[in-house]
Design an enzyme around this catalytic site. Structure first.
Site, PDB file in Angstrom:
ATOM      1  N   HIS A   2      -6.674  15.248  -5.977  1.00 37.92           N
ATOM      2  CA  HIS A   2      -6.785  13.909  -6.549  1.00 37.92           C
ATOM      3  C   HIS A   2      -5.892  13.755  -7.775  1.00 37.92           C
ATOM      4  O   HIS A   2      -5.439  12.642  -8.078  1.00 37.92           O
ATOM      5  CB  HIS A   2      -8.242  13.601  -6.904  1.00 37.92           C
ATOM      6  CG  HIS A   2      -9.101  13.326  -5.707  1.00 37.92           C
ATOM      7  ND1 HIS A   2      -9.119  12.101  -5.081  1.00 37.92           N
ATOM      8  CD2 HIS A   2      -9.931  14.122  -5.000  1.00 37.92           C
ATOM      9  CE1 HIS A   2      -9.948  12.141  -4.055  1.00 37.92           C
ATOM     10  NE2 HIS A   2     -10.457  13.357  -3.976  1.00 37.92           N
ATOM     11  N   GLU A  60      -5.028   2.329  -3.623  1.00 39.81           N
ATOM     12  CA  GLU A  60      -3.573   2.475  -3.546  1.00 39.81           C
ATOM     13  C   GLU A  60      -2.874   1.150  -3.260  1.00 39.81           C
ATOM     14  O   GLU A  60      -1.713   1.121  -2.869  1.00 39.81           O
ATOM     15  CB  GLU A  60      -3.205   3.491  -2.457  1.00 39.81           C
ATOM     16  CG  GLU A  60      -3.483   3.070  -1.031  1.00 39.81           C
ATOM     17  CD  GLU A  60      -4.900   3.367  -0.559  1.00 39.81           C
ATOM     18  OE1 GLU A  60      -5.084   3.479   0.664  1.00 39.81           O
ATOM     19  OE2 GLU A  60      -5.810   3.487  -1.399  1.00 39.81           O
ATOM     20  N   ASP A  91      -3.340  10.715  -8.430  1.00 44.49           N
ATOM     21  CA  ASP A  91      -3.225   9.933  -9.669  1.00 44.49           C
ATOM     22  C   ASP A  91      -1.785   9.917 -10.168  1.00 44.49           C
ATOM     23  O   ASP A  91      -1.286   8.886 -10.644  1.00 44.49           O
ATOM     24  CB  ASP A  91      -4.139  10.512 -10.749  1.00 44.49           C
ATOM     25  CG  ASP A  91      -5.602  10.190 -10.514  1.00 44.49           C
ATOM     26  OD1 ASP A  91      -5.902   9.357  -9.637  1.00 44.49           O
ATOM     27  OD2 ASP A  91      -6.461  10.769 -11.214  1.00 44.49           O
ATOM     28  N   ASN A 130      -4.301  12.851  -1.439  1.00 43.68           N
ATOM     29  CA  ASN A 130      -5.492  13.334  -2.146  1.00 43.68           C
ATOM     30  C   ASN A 130      -6.087  14.565  -1.474  1.00 43.68           C
ATOM     31  O   ASN A 130      -6.463  15.544  -2.136  1.00 43.68           O
ATOM     32  CB  ASN A 130      -6.545  12.233  -2.212  1.00 43.68           C
ATOM     33  CG  ASN A 130      -6.234  11.180  -3.263  1.00 43.68           C
ATOM     34  OD1 ASN A 130      -5.635  11.475  -4.293  1.00 43.68           O
ATOM     35  ND2 ASN A 130      -6.613   9.944  -2.995  1.00 43.68           N
ATOM     36  N   ASP A 157       0.846  -1.196   0.000  1.00 47.44           N
ATOM     37  CA  ASP A 157       0.000   0.000   0.000  1.00 47.44           C
ATOM     38  C   ASP A 157       0.878   1.240   0.000  1.00 47.44           C
ATOM     39  O   ASP A 157       1.977   1.240   0.584  1.00 47.44           O
ATOM     40  CB  ASP A 157      -0.858   0.053   1.270  1.00 47.44           C
ATOM     41  CG  ASP A 157      -2.219  -0.593   1.093  1.00 47.44           C
ATOM     42  OD1 ASP A 157      -2.497  -1.074  -0.009  1.00 47.44           O
ATOM     43  OD2 ASP A 157      -2.973  -0.632   2.065  1.00 47.44           O
TER      44      ASP A 157
END
Length: 320
Positions: free
Chosen positions: A207, A238, A211, A202, A194
């Site tokens: 966001h 993630e 990305d 985020n 993770d």
């Protein structure tokens, strides 16, 4: 546009309309680009009827001596009891594809007629190939339908953001890796990891920044840290997974630590802002007493949570 071109255009439109996504097969592509793409597509088999998880799957016929069978060593592996371990073989000669029945129990049937064992049968476009109770369709080189299937399969198995395999593809491929490793008696290890505190990226940076981190992480790992034949997938959000076929637990731990250290040191910069990015990793390796891929995954997932609970940005290996 002539009548033939109109028919081809209608085929693409109908094929796209009948898919769940109802999206363009070649995003932003013109019709001429579609035709150019189709010309480069090698011959293939598409599974029309068979075990769950296999329907609509496509196999490229890009070399000779491709074995179709229930053995995990088969080039085209079909997990169905009606299929013999080595059921049939595909051969390629001077651009033509032929199929040979390998004296299978339930025969190889082409367009309703069983073929004799060890006698090559040339395949033609759209031939129906029945292997036991499993039904394929043969698509010749340059087939527009083969190009359409290929693009749809790629879109259904690849993560649109990171361009690596997605969860669905992993859940289909994982059990195959597990069975193959057991049969061949080779090690199989699994990494689950993770991005630490990803929600904060985020929330604090946008966001779009999140990305960027996902894409950059996938790119670094795929291009620099794993082998071409390692199976790398985005499991969701993630969370990522890497299947290491042929790697024991010690080798997997070395790879995991290399990934952890590389991500920690990498300069993640988005809109001139340096982003804090680290990963927590859990590792497991296939053990004799394990009977399913789910057991292997659950052990790696438990190791991941141990990494998180121990302060994150670390690698944990769990053994039963």
């Amino acid at each position: 546009m002539g009548d033939n071109d109109k028919k081809l255009e209608e085929f693409f439109d109908d094929f796209e309309t009948n898919t769940e996504e109802r999206t363009s097969i070649v995003l932003g592509g013109t019709f001429s680009k579609r035709l150019q793409q189709a010309e480069k597509v090698p011959p293939s088999l598409v599974l029309l009827m068979g075990p769950a998880g296999y329907v609509s799957r496509q196999w490229t016929i890009d070399n000779s001596d491709i074995i179709i069978g229930r053995s995990m060593t088969s080039s085209i592996f079909i997990d169905d009891r009606s299929v013999s371990k080595s059921h049939a073989k595909l051969t390629v000669s001077f651009g033509e594809v032929a199929i040979i029945d390998l004296d299978s129990t339930n025969k190889t049937v082409i367009n309703g007629s069983a073929i004799p064992p060890f006698v090559p049968k040339k395949l033609k476009n759209n031939d129906q190939v029945k292997i036991g109770n499993v039904l394929f369709k043969y698509l010749e080189e340059g087939s527009i339908e083969a190009a359409a299937h290929q693009n749809l399969q790629t879109k259904s198995e690849k993560d649109s953001l990171t361009k690596i395999w997605n969860k669905g593809a992993l859940l289909q491929k994982g059990p195959e890796f597990f069975k193959r490793a057991k049969l061949l008696e080779v090690p199989l290890s699994l990494l689950v990891f993770d991005l630490d505190h990803f929600k904060k990226v985020n929330d604090n940076y946008s966001h779009q920044a999140g990305d960027y981190v996902l894409e950059e992480t996938a790119s670094i790992i795929q291009s620099k840290l794993i082998r071409n034949d390692d199976y790398f997938a985005r499991f969701g959000g993630e969370e990522f997974v890497i299947l290491l076929f042929g790697s024991n637990i010690q080798q997997a731990e070395e790879i995991g630590e290399r990934i952890r250290a590389t991500i920690e040191k990498h300069d993640f910069t988005f809109d001139e802002q340096k982003l804090p990015v680290t990963v927590s990793i859990g590792i497991s390796s296939q053990e004799e007493k394990m009977t399913t891929f789910d057991e292997l995954f659950a052990q790696a997932d438990s190791a991941l949570y141990a990494s998180k609970n121990s302060g994150r940005n670390r690698v944990t290996v769990l053994k039963s």
